[in-house]
Motif scaffolding. Sequence first.
Motif, short mmCIF file in Angstrom:
data_model
loop_
_atom_site.label_atom_id
_atom_site.label_comp_id
_atom_site.label_asym_id
_atom_site.label_seq_id
_atom_site.Cartn_x
_atom_site.Cartn_y
_atom_site.Cartn_z
N UNK A 1 -25.37 67.55 -5.37
CA UNK A 1 -24.32 66.58 -5.06
C UNK A 1 -22.93 67.09 -5.46
N UNK B 1 -21.19 71.81 -2.84
CA UNK B 1 -19.94 71.70 -2.07
C UNK B 1 -18.94 72.80 -2.40
N UNK C 1 -13.33 69.76 -13.75
CA UNK C 1 -12.26 69.99 -12.78
C UNK C 1 -12.74 69.66 -11.37
N UNK D 1 -6.81 72.67 -7.97
CA UNK D 1 -7.59 71.51 -8.39
C UNK D 1 -6.90 70.20 -8.06
N UNK E 1 -7.61 65.77 -8.71
CA UNK E 1 -7.85 64.95 -9.90
C UNK E 1 -9.35 64.69 -10.03
N UNK F 1 -15.84 60.99 -9.05
CA UNK F 1 -14.72 60.80 -8.15
C UNK F 1 -13.73 61.95 -8.22
N UNK F 2 -13.25 62.37 -7.06
CA UNK F 2 -12.19 63.37 -7.01
C UNK F 2 -11.09 62.86 -6.09
N UNK G 1 -7.79 64.30 -3.84
CA UNK G 1 -7.15 65.51 -3.35
C UNK G 1 -5.65 65.47 -3.67
N UNK G 2 -5.09 66.65 -3.87
CA UNK G 2 -3.67 66.76 -4.14
C UNK G 2 -3.06 67.61 -3.02
N UNK H 1 -10.85 68.14 4.18
CA UNK H 1 -10.64 68.68 2.84
C UNK H 1 -11.60 67.97 1.90
N UNK H 2 -12.00 68.62 0.85
CA UNK H 2 -12.84 67.94 -0.14
C UNK H 2 -12.70 68.63 -1.48
N UNK H 3 -13.35 68.05 -2.46
CA UNK H 3 -13.34 68.64 -3.79
C UNK H 3 -14.67 68.36 -4.45
#
Lengths: 475, 371
Positions: B41, B46, B222, B264, B266, B273-274, B276-277, B303-305
């Motif tokens: 996950x 990812x 991170x 990175x 948040x 939870x992430x 994007x910046x 986009x993803x994190x």
Amino acid sequence: MSAIDALRNEYDVAVIGAGPAGLAAASVAARAGLATVLLDEQGTPGGQIYRSITTTPLQSRAVLGADYWAGSPLVDELRASGAEYVPGATVWSLSREREIGVSIGGAARLIAARRVIIATGALERPFPIPGWTLPGVMTAGAAQIMLKSSGMTAGGRVILAGCGPLLWLLAWQYVNAGAKIAALLDTTSSANRRAALPHALSFLTSPYLLKGLRLLREVRRAVPVISNVIALKAEGEGRLRGVTYRTERGGDRMEPCDALLLHQGVVPNVNLAMSVEIEHRWDDVQLCWSPVLDGDFASSVEGIAIAGDGAGIAGAGAARERGRIAGFAAVRALRPEAAAQHVSAESAARQALAREQRGRAFLDLLYRPAPQFRQPSGDTIVCRCEEVTAQQIVDTVALGCTGPNQMKSFLRSGMGPCQGRLCGLTVTELIAQARGVSPQEVGYYRLRPPVKPITLGELAHLPKTEAAVKAVVRS
Amino acid sequence: MTRRAPDVIVIGGGLHGCSTALHLARRGIRALVIEKDHVGRHASGVNAGGVRRLGRHFAEIPLSVASMEIWHSIRDLVDDDCGFESHGQIKVAENEAEFETLRRRVEDVRALGFDHEELIDARELCELVPAISTHCIGAIVCRSDGAALPYRTTLAFKRKAEALGAEVIEGECVTKVARTGPIWRVMTQTGTYEAPIIVNAAGGWADRIAAQLGEQVPLQTIALMLMITAPMAPFIKPVMGATGRPLSFKQFPNGTVLIGGGYTGKAERDHNHTTLDFAKLALSARTVWDLFPVMRGAEIVRCWAGLEGRMPDDIPVIGPSATHENAYHAFGFSAHGFQLGPIVGAILAELIATGATNLPIAPFRIDRFRV
């Protein structure tokens, strides 16, 4: 100064989408003195329902009908309101802090708003029958866009198939425009007719009833309608040649055609709302995700409301009233001193909304698409972007991928440019069916910005903000 | 239903946890993997999928080289090719100073006895990567490095481990780890599991498990951001990196281009939870704009994190607990653990089965963070 540079850094209210809800919401907010921007992807206002209302070549009001031209006063209202209307503006991201990523003419920017009203409306439900990706097959909605914006109808022998008010409306508009329809294959099941019957009484008071009946009668007079269709297959190699169908009576029949226009209802366009993690629930009647909203259409995320069909499908009239109500709520929050004078207008909007929503249950049940048209099997394509089939989805569930996000990681379904708009509901329903659980339990794709593609160049030249700090981590 | 008690409980169903379970199973040791969400996950499923020896911290090189051997026959291990393709990895120099850095790096790596990193000039770089901007003056290439599909890989390790007798529980979060005599009791919100040995492979949450063993580690969670484009005509085979700025760049066989490199967003690990910046993603886009002119009109479609554990010295924790017997750690891979997955599982299985390993893991001991 270019359109993107002309935007302010911050607005009181940003409305996204210039359909009936967005037009109404922006007008209300701006008239009350709030700094309001209406961002819309199209070049002209109207959304899908009133698309090209200011520019359509079909100036004879008889072709598109009175309901279409009902959009004109909303555009006039917007123009008089003082709202900043920005056409050609693609909103590609929205954060929980209400920072909006927007692109205009190949340049991107981040702007802020104290209140955001999402009015991104609905999109057509996927209709994944065998052969639906063949050239020559398109959605009724796409055909209607062609008609409204350029006055064009599909060429050759045209067949319409599916169910729902929009399918019949398109048939009617085609007939009015002088186009010939070889057949309308109606997939409304006799079981649906029985299920909807108890709600017929409330529909008798709906503003749609008389208009709807007249429209159906006029279409039936001009178009051969085949009812109770339970199977559809688009035929052809490399290009559509015809459609094979079966009715409840049995027996396959093939009708040659050059254009097959499919439609089985519309569902809320959830991409922007879900990307900011607004809570949604599975609607078992409308068979789609709907946001959880309060009476002012405020969502689970502070400061963000959803108006129009994005709040649950209810049609253009309801969308307009929902937009007004969301606009009044923004005024109450940001300019309480101006709110008092809106009390009677708001109460009128709520009454009008109730009237518009009357009889909705009847339509929802009557036009509920049948399972075989929502849950395809075998090598029917589900995800068009990555060419993933129904069988692959089912097989991948057996490998232990129990949700759409594992499916996305494994098969890439939903990872293409459409970002799940054309496959998301199908994938959720197929997984739910394979696992024997509800779609609510299965969930949906985790949606991420950009919710609309942006170019690398736009992103690379995003004006720098204070947050742009040096990276520290190597990959 | 009573289940047979496992020999080892692995906390965390990422690649390292699944690899450990698989290598244990190959030794006849039965593992139970407990994963709080679903397998793969977070970081394991990812990440950018780089299978890279290039640019490794010197302490990691022996492990990375050994892992690469496994990657090149990954199908023999997990019955799946994991989408692994070996078209090399390249790190470019954009100016003389960077080229000098690369030159010294290659010398240092050779001095350690490894020859997988090769310095190349602008001409050869241009032959290998015709799409590279002409301002690049040279590079390091690792010709048999490559890339794989992270989620597919993690799932393949899980499935093979299960086929060999391991058990995987998903959707249960370990809330407490305690020892009663020789037995570890691992509690989740719904159950208690017991085994004589535990492995902490809890990624971005591993410091919490370590803390229960009395081992405080300065792990930072991170959120590494990635973006992917719509399909483009094929123009590049190797995976690309840069020297002076963060970049990880590759084109998939289906034409889509993946852009990452360590910027990175948040991270809020308590909520999975992430955020994007985009201001930082813009820097990433700017790097690609400069290095690959063909990409300037590319459409970013997603986009993803992913959440990942990072240690202050940017190398992982691998090895036995410093406070308890029969407890082991493998976490804190600091954004470059994917390639190491196959070997780290083998190392832990070897440690558990034999008490030792031939690979040099001393630099990764957990007590290096003691004050």
